[in-house]
Write a protein that holds these residues in place. Structure first.
Motif, PDB file in Angstrom:
ATOM      1  N   CYS A 174       0.628  -1.123  -0.324  1.00  0.00           N
ATOM      2  CA  CYS A 174       0.281  -0.117   0.093  1.00  0.00           C
ATOM      3  C   CYS A 174       0.539   1.358  -0.233  1.00  0.00           C
ATOM      4  O   CYS A 174       1.675   1.480   0.836  1.00  0.00           O
ATOM      5  CB  CYS A 174      -0.446   0.336   1.382  1.00  0.00           C
ATOM      6  SG  CYS A 174      -1.617   1.267   1.156  1.00  0.00           S
ATOM      7  N   CYS A 177       0.100   2.985   4.482  1.00  0.00           N
ATOM      8  CA  CYS A 177       0.868   2.343   5.028  1.00  0.00           C
ATOM      9  C   CYS A 177       1.702   1.358   5.047  1.00  0.00           C
ATOM     10  O   CYS A 177       2.450   1.049   5.850  1.00  0.00           O
ATOM     11  CB  CYS A 177      -0.487   1.533   5.658  1.00  0.00           C
ATOM     12  SG  CYS A 177      -0.768  -0.165   4.969  1.00  0.00           S
ATOM     13  N   HIS A 195      -4.900   0.244   0.276  1.00  0.00           N
ATOM     14  CA  HIS A 195      -6.276  -0.289   0.782  1.00  0.00           C
ATOM     15  C   HIS A 195      -7.280   1.174   0.555  1.00  0.00           C
ATOM     16  O   HIS A 195      -6.654   2.260   1.013  1.00  0.00           O
ATOM     17  CB  HIS A 195      -5.873   0.132   2.126  1.00  0.00           C
ATOM     18  CG  HIS A 195      -4.678  -1.556   2.586  1.00  0.00           C
ATOM     19  ND1 HIS A 195      -3.782  -1.135   2.938  1.00  0.00           N
ATOM     20  CD2 HIS A 195      -4.730  -2.846   2.577  1.00  0.00           C
ATOM     21  CE1 HIS A 195      -3.394  -2.015   3.519  1.00  0.00           C
ATOM     22  NE2 HIS A 195      -4.069  -3.186   3.005  1.00  0.00           N
ATOM     23  N   CYS A 198      -7.189   3.340   3.663  1.00  0.00           N
ATOM     24  CA  CYS A 198      -6.229   4.057   3.861  1.00  0.00           C
ATOM     25  C   CYS A 198      -6.377   5.626   2.510  1.00  0.00           C
ATOM     26  O   CYS A 198      -6.499   6.406   2.733  1.00  0.00           O
ATOM     27  CB  CYS A 198      -4.624   3.446   3.333  1.00  0.00           C
ATOM     28  SG  CYS A 198      -4.056   2.595   4.599  1.00  0.00           S
TER      29      CYS A 198
HETATM   30 ZN   LIG Z   1      -3.022   0.857   3.035  1.00  0.00          ZN
END
Ligand SMILES: [Zn+2]
Ligand SMILES: [Zn+2]
Length: 218
Positions: A174, A177, A195, A198
């Motif tokens: 990702c 993150c 994500h 996110c």
């Molecule tokens: Zn993420």
């Protein structure tokens, strides 16, 4: 192992995948039922159980749900699980369907496979109807999620198969993150993947632009 530990393990085994809020309730109930006097936090309790589970190569793991970001917990094997040993209550041809489904999911940019593609996989000793029933069973036991004609992996299967997935497919990271992302959203311009949760965090100012290339996120 104390009763409260056994009870938590049994609950996780029978449930497959449990969200954090629900797990806190379960923990409270267990504490009352087993009359636990010293009350460690849920995290401490988890660590105590994990220490005991080490000798049987199992562990309670947690990971944010790829759709909602809520922490989910599952009991997983710590030795590299290959798909053939996922669980004992599936036939080899059903596990083959699971393996092929994971392959379709991992090959798709957004981490989802179409149900039609899965049912059209021609597998020996598995009719289309068997395949549909098998798929439903995987969903019921929280190995897969299903909706709007697509199938994707749950936290349970991602946590259980993490090593296998990393070795076999080199999954994306990702952009936000830096954790592994299977089901996510991809920028149509620069192709970074995030994500969903996110991305939602980055979109809080309501400007839906890609955090990397600045183009409108469609
Ligand atoms: Zn993420
Ligand atoms: Zn971009």
């Amino acid at each position: 192992m104390k009763d409260e530990h056994k009870l938590m393990i049994q609950t996780l085994m029978s449930r497959g995948l449990v969200g954090e809020r629900e797990l806190k309730d379960i923990y409270k109930t267990i504490q009352q039922r087993c009359e636990v006097r010293d009350s460690p936090t849920l995290n401490e309790f988890k660590n105590i159980i994990n220490k005991k589970l080490r000798e049987v190569s199992m562990e309670i793991r947690q990971k944010p749900d790829e759709d909602t970001g809520e922490q989910k917990y599952a009991l997983v094997q710590t030795m590299e699980s290959d798909l053939g040993k996922l669980t004992t209550d599936y036939l080899p041809q059903q596990l083959e369907l699971f393996k092929k489904t994971v392959g379709l999911i991992m090959d798709s940019p957004e981490g989802m496979a179409s149900s039609t593609d899965i049912l059209n996989l021609k597998l020996e000793r598995l009719t289309k109807q068997d395949a549909q029933e098998t798929l439903n069973k995987f969903v019921k036991e929280q190995w897969l999620n299903q909706g709007e004609g697509y199938v994707w992996m749950t936290g349970r299967s991602i946590m259980e198969l993490e090593m296998y997935l990393r070795k076999t497919y080199q999954p994306d990271k990702c952009w936000h993150c830096k954790d592994m992302v299977i089901k996510g959203q991809v920028c149509t311009q620069c192709e970074i993947k995030l994500h969903g949760y996110c991305l939602d965090r980055l979109f809080t100012d309501r400007r839906r632009v890609c955090p990397n290339c600045g183009q409108h996120w469609s």
